[in-house]
Design a protein around this motif. Structure first.
Motif, PDB file in Angstrom:
ATOM      1  N   LEU A 150      27.897 -18.528 -14.764  1.00  0.00           N
ATOM      2  CA  LEU A 150      27.302 -19.523 -15.658  1.00  0.00           C
ATOM      3  C   LEU A 150      26.013 -20.045 -15.039  1.00  0.00           C
ATOM      4  O   LEU A 150      25.987 -20.430 -13.865  1.00  0.00           O
ATOM      5  N   VAL A 151      24.940 -20.057 -15.818  1.00  0.00           N
ATOM      6  CA  VAL A 151      23.663 -20.585 -15.343  1.00  0.00           C
ATOM      7  C   VAL A 151      23.156 -21.616 -16.339  1.00  0.00           C
ATOM      8  O   VAL A 151      23.493 -21.583 -17.527  1.00  0.00           O
ATOM      9  N   ASN A 152      22.360 -22.547 -15.853  1.00  0.00           N
ATOM     10  CA  ASN A 152      21.741 -23.550 -16.715  1.00  0.00           C
ATOM     11  C   ASN A 152      20.548 -22.925 -17.438  1.00  0.00           C
ATOM     12  O   ASN A 152      19.662 -22.349 -16.801  1.00  0.00           O
ATOM     13  N   VAL A 153      20.555 -23.003 -18.747  1.00  0.00           N
ATOM     14  CA  VAL A 153      19.526 -22.350 -19.560  1.00  0.00           C
ATOM     15  C   VAL A 153      18.221 -23.130 -19.530  1.00  0.00           C
ATOM     16  O   VAL A 153      18.221 -24.368 -19.606  1.00  0.00           O
ATOM     17  N   ALA A 154      17.128 -22.395 -19.406  1.00  0.00           N
ATOM     18  CA  ALA A 154      15.807 -23.026 -19.439  1.00  0.00           C
ATOM     19  C   ALA A 154      15.608 -23.723 -20.785  1.00  0.00           C
ATOM     20  O   ALA A 154      15.954 -23.189 -21.832  1.00  0.00           O
ATOM     21  N   GLY A 155      15.066 -24.917 -20.740  1.00  0.00           N
ATOM     22  CA  GLY A 155      14.835 -25.676 -21.966  1.00  0.00           C
ATOM     23  C   GLY A 155      15.909 -26.703 -22.252  1.00  0.00           C
ATOM     24  O   GLY A 155      15.741 -27.559 -23.136  1.00  0.00           O
ATOM     25  N   ALA A 156      17.016 -26.626 -21.516  1.00  0.00           N
ATOM     26  CA  ALA A 156      18.071 -27.623 -21.713  1.00  0.00           C
ATOM     27  C   ALA A 156      17.603 -28.951 -21.132  1.00  0.00           C
ATOM     28  O   ALA A 156      17.020 -29.013 -20.045  1.00  0.00           O
ATOM     29  N   SER A 157      17.843 -30.004 -21.854  1.00  0.00           N
ATOM     30  CA  SER A 157      17.472 -31.332 -21.351  1.00  0.00           C
ATOM     31  C   SER A 157      18.623 -32.302 -21.595  1.00  0.00           C
ATOM     32  O   SER A 157      19.482 -32.077 -22.447  1.00  0.00           O
ATOM     33  N   TYR A 158      18.628 -33.365 -20.831  1.00  0.00           N
ATOM     34  CA  TYR A 158      19.737 -34.310 -20.864  1.00  0.00           C
ATOM     35  C   TYR A 158      19.199 -35.731 -20.985  1.00  0.00           C
ATOM     36  O   TYR A 158      18.079 -36.037 -20.573  1.00  0.00           O
ATOM     37  N   ASP A 198      20.941 -33.469 -24.478  1.00  0.00           N
ATOM     38  CA  ASP A 198      19.908 -33.941 -25.394  1.00  0.00           C
ATOM     39  C   ASP A 198      19.362 -32.765 -26.200  1.00  0.00           C
ATOM     40  O   ASP A 198      19.444 -32.746 -27.423  1.00  0.00           O
ATOM     41  N   THR A 199      18.844 -31.765 -25.501  1.00  0.00           N
ATOM     42  CA  THR A 199      18.351 -30.551 -26.151  1.00  0.00           C
ATOM     43  C   THR A 199      19.205 -29.375 -25.716  1.00  0.00           C
ATOM     44  O   THR A 199      19.271 -29.056 -24.530  1.00  0.00           O
ATOM     45  N   ARG A 200      19.853 -28.736 -26.679  1.00  0.00           N
ATOM     46  CA  ARG A 200      20.735 -27.608 -26.370  1.00  0.00           C
ATOM     47  C   ARG A 200      20.087 -26.316 -26.841  1.00  0.00           C
ATOM     48  O   ARG A 200      19.969 -26.067 -28.040  1.00  0.00           O
ATOM     49  N   PRO A 201      19.656 -25.456 -25.905  1.00  0.00           N
ATOM     50  CA  PRO A 201      19.002 -24.194 -26.297  1.00  0.00           C
ATOM     51  C   PRO A 201      19.955 -23.293 -27.068  1.00  0.00           C
ATOM     52  O   PRO A 201      21.177 -23.340 -26.856  1.00  0.00           O
ATOM     53  N   ASP A 205      26.217 -23.287 -24.203  1.00  0.00           N
ATOM     54  CA  ASP A 205      27.409 -24.063 -24.527  1.00  0.00           C
ATOM     55  C   ASP A 205      27.100 -25.552 -24.544  1.00  0.00           C
ATOM     56  O   ASP A 205      25.931 -25.964 -24.499  1.00  0.00           O
ATOM     57  N   GLU A 206      28.152 -26.377 -24.581  1.00  0.00           N
ATOM     58  CA  GLU A 206      27.956 -27.832 -24.688  1.00  0.00           C
ATOM     59  C   GLU A 206      27.290 -28.447 -23.463  1.00  0.00           C
ATOM     60  O   GLU A 206      26.819 -29.584 -23.503  1.00  0.00           O
ATOM     61  N   ASN A 207      27.220 -27.681 -22.342  1.00  0.00           N
ATOM     62  CA  ASN A 207      26.550 -28.168 -21.141  1.00  0.00           C
ATOM     63  C   ASN A 207      25.174 -27.540 -20.946  1.00  0.00           C
ATOM     64  O   ASN A 207      24.534 -27.747 -19.909  1.00  0.00           O
ATOM     65  N   GLY A 208      24.740 -26.757 -21.935  1.00  0.00           N
ATOM     66  CA  GLY A 208      23.442 -26.100 -21.815  1.00  0.00           C
ATOM     67  C   GLY A 208      23.488 -24.893 -20.889  1.00  0.00           C
ATOM     68  O   GLY A 208      22.483 -24.553 -20.264  1.00  0.00           O
TER      69      GLY A 208
END
Length: 374
Positions: A150-158, A198-201, A205-208
């Motif tokens: 699992l990796v954090n997707v670019a563009g995800a913001s919180y 905040d922003t989900r690419p 998933d629900e954690n971006g």
């Protein structure tokens, strides 16, 4: 730089009880605690080193593996496996805060207050099984492992949680007959994270986060054993909301050899000889871990004799030197004979040289093998 022995780090011996290990860790952690040694990087390293030592020695299963295999057995060998300097301070505070009583964190013990409040979510560990031949184990090997993490997707913001203001916890004041009572609990809105999506690419998933294939190169040291686990820090799943990554746990599985049997650092081989070769002597080729070797069979060799090929075994994962290859001689007695063969043997049946010997030098298999393993 070589890692220090964990018992030395905590100042205890191998026979120390669980309570003694815990007490020793508390003493060392208090001495080098960051709040007592602000700005002292050497003290911080010793604080992390002590936490790493207690993580192993304070766990019965991990302690047993460490006692047998050393640092490599618990995934803390050199060459990318573990290391005190790589430990996350948040993990130490959250995992071992109860050592000081009250379930609080280390910072509050010294009056320093909460360390950030927000609960940093670490990514989960990944496990992968690696099959190794005896040749791989003898030499050590680099394996390229394909993993899905699992990796954090670019563009995800919180965004900061509106309930707790990013602290991860909320305080409540209750009026009682004894006066006001203040309690602190995990924020029910963000579950202690201090922030929410905040922003989900797209595709996350629900954690971006999303799964991504990755190739990890792992150097496996020579001498590892079946069932041993190696730990590669930071190669597990990434933590939600940019938390620290988990680890990759590599489980060693030994592939059985066609002819050799492993026994610790030694390997065993059963060599079958016909009666004539055993009586007259001969030269034969035997398999080894890395190929073949030619050995001389002395005349008059008895069934049960053990020959040694020095240094043809396996290295120890924590020490110098190698084991040996032990060759057990098994003299074969034919089950079927032609008429001519029977007539030839009949001539020697009553020969003095064919009579079984009870000489002290003739020893059985168990006695011979016992000498090699004692």
């Amino acid at each position: 730089m070589a890692k220090r022995d964990y018992y030395e780090v905590l100042g205890v011996d191998k026979n120390a009880t669980e309570a003694e290990i815990k007490k020793a860790y508390r003493k060392v952690a208090l001495k080098y605690h960051p709040d007592r040694n602000q700005g002292d990087t050497e003290a911080e390293d010793k604080f992390k080193e002590a936490a790493e030592a207690y993580e192993i020695l304070g766990n019965a299963e991990k302690k047993a593996k460490y006692d047998r295999f050393g640092h490599a057995g618990v995934g803390n060998g050199q060459g990318g496996f573990g290391g005190g300097a790589g430990m996350n301070m948040e993990d130490i505070f959250s995992n071992f805060g109860d050592i000081f009583g009250g379930g609080g964190d280390f910072g509050s013990f010294f009056g320093g207050g909460s360390r950030g409040g927000r609960r940093v979510r670490k990514g989960s560990n990944l496990r992968v099984k690696v099959k190794l031949s005896l040749a791989d184990i003898e030499a050590g090997v680099e394996k390229k492992l394909k993993i899905n993490r699992l990796v954090n997707v670019a563009g995800a913001s919180y965004t900061t949680c509106s309930t707790c203001g990013g602290n991860g916890s909320v305080r409540r004041v209750t009026n009682t007959i004894l006066g006001q009572m203040q309690t602190t609990t995990t924020c029910p809105t963000c579950n202690g994270a201090g922030q929410s999506m905040d922003t989900r690419p797209p595709g996350s998933d629900e954690n971006g986060q999303k799964r991504e294939e990755r190739v990890v190169s792992v150097n496996i040291p020579a001498g590892v054993e079946d069932g041993m686990q190696l730990q590669v820090r930071g190669e597990g799943n990434e933590g939600p909301m940019n938390g620290p990554a988990g680890d990759l746990i590599v489980l060693i599985e030994e592939i059985p050899h066609d002819s050799l049997v492993r026994d610790g650092q030694n390997v065993l081989y059963r060599l079958g000889l016909n009666f004539a070769d055993a009586a007259l002597g001969t030269s034969v080729e035997v398999p080894t871990i890395s190929g073949k070797a030619k050995i001389k069979i002395p005349e008059g060799t008895q069934s049960g004799k053990v020959l040694r090929l020095k240094g043809k075994g396996l290295p120890s994962v924590n020490a110098y030197g190698k084991g040996d290859e032990l060759i057990y001689i098994s003299v074969y007695t034919p089950k079927r004979l032609t008429k001519e063969e029977k007539q030839a043997l009949e001539k020697f049946r009553s020969s003095e040289n064919f009579a079984p010997s009870d000489e002290k030098g003739d020893r059985g298999f168990f006695e011979n093998v016992k000498d090699f393993f004692s």
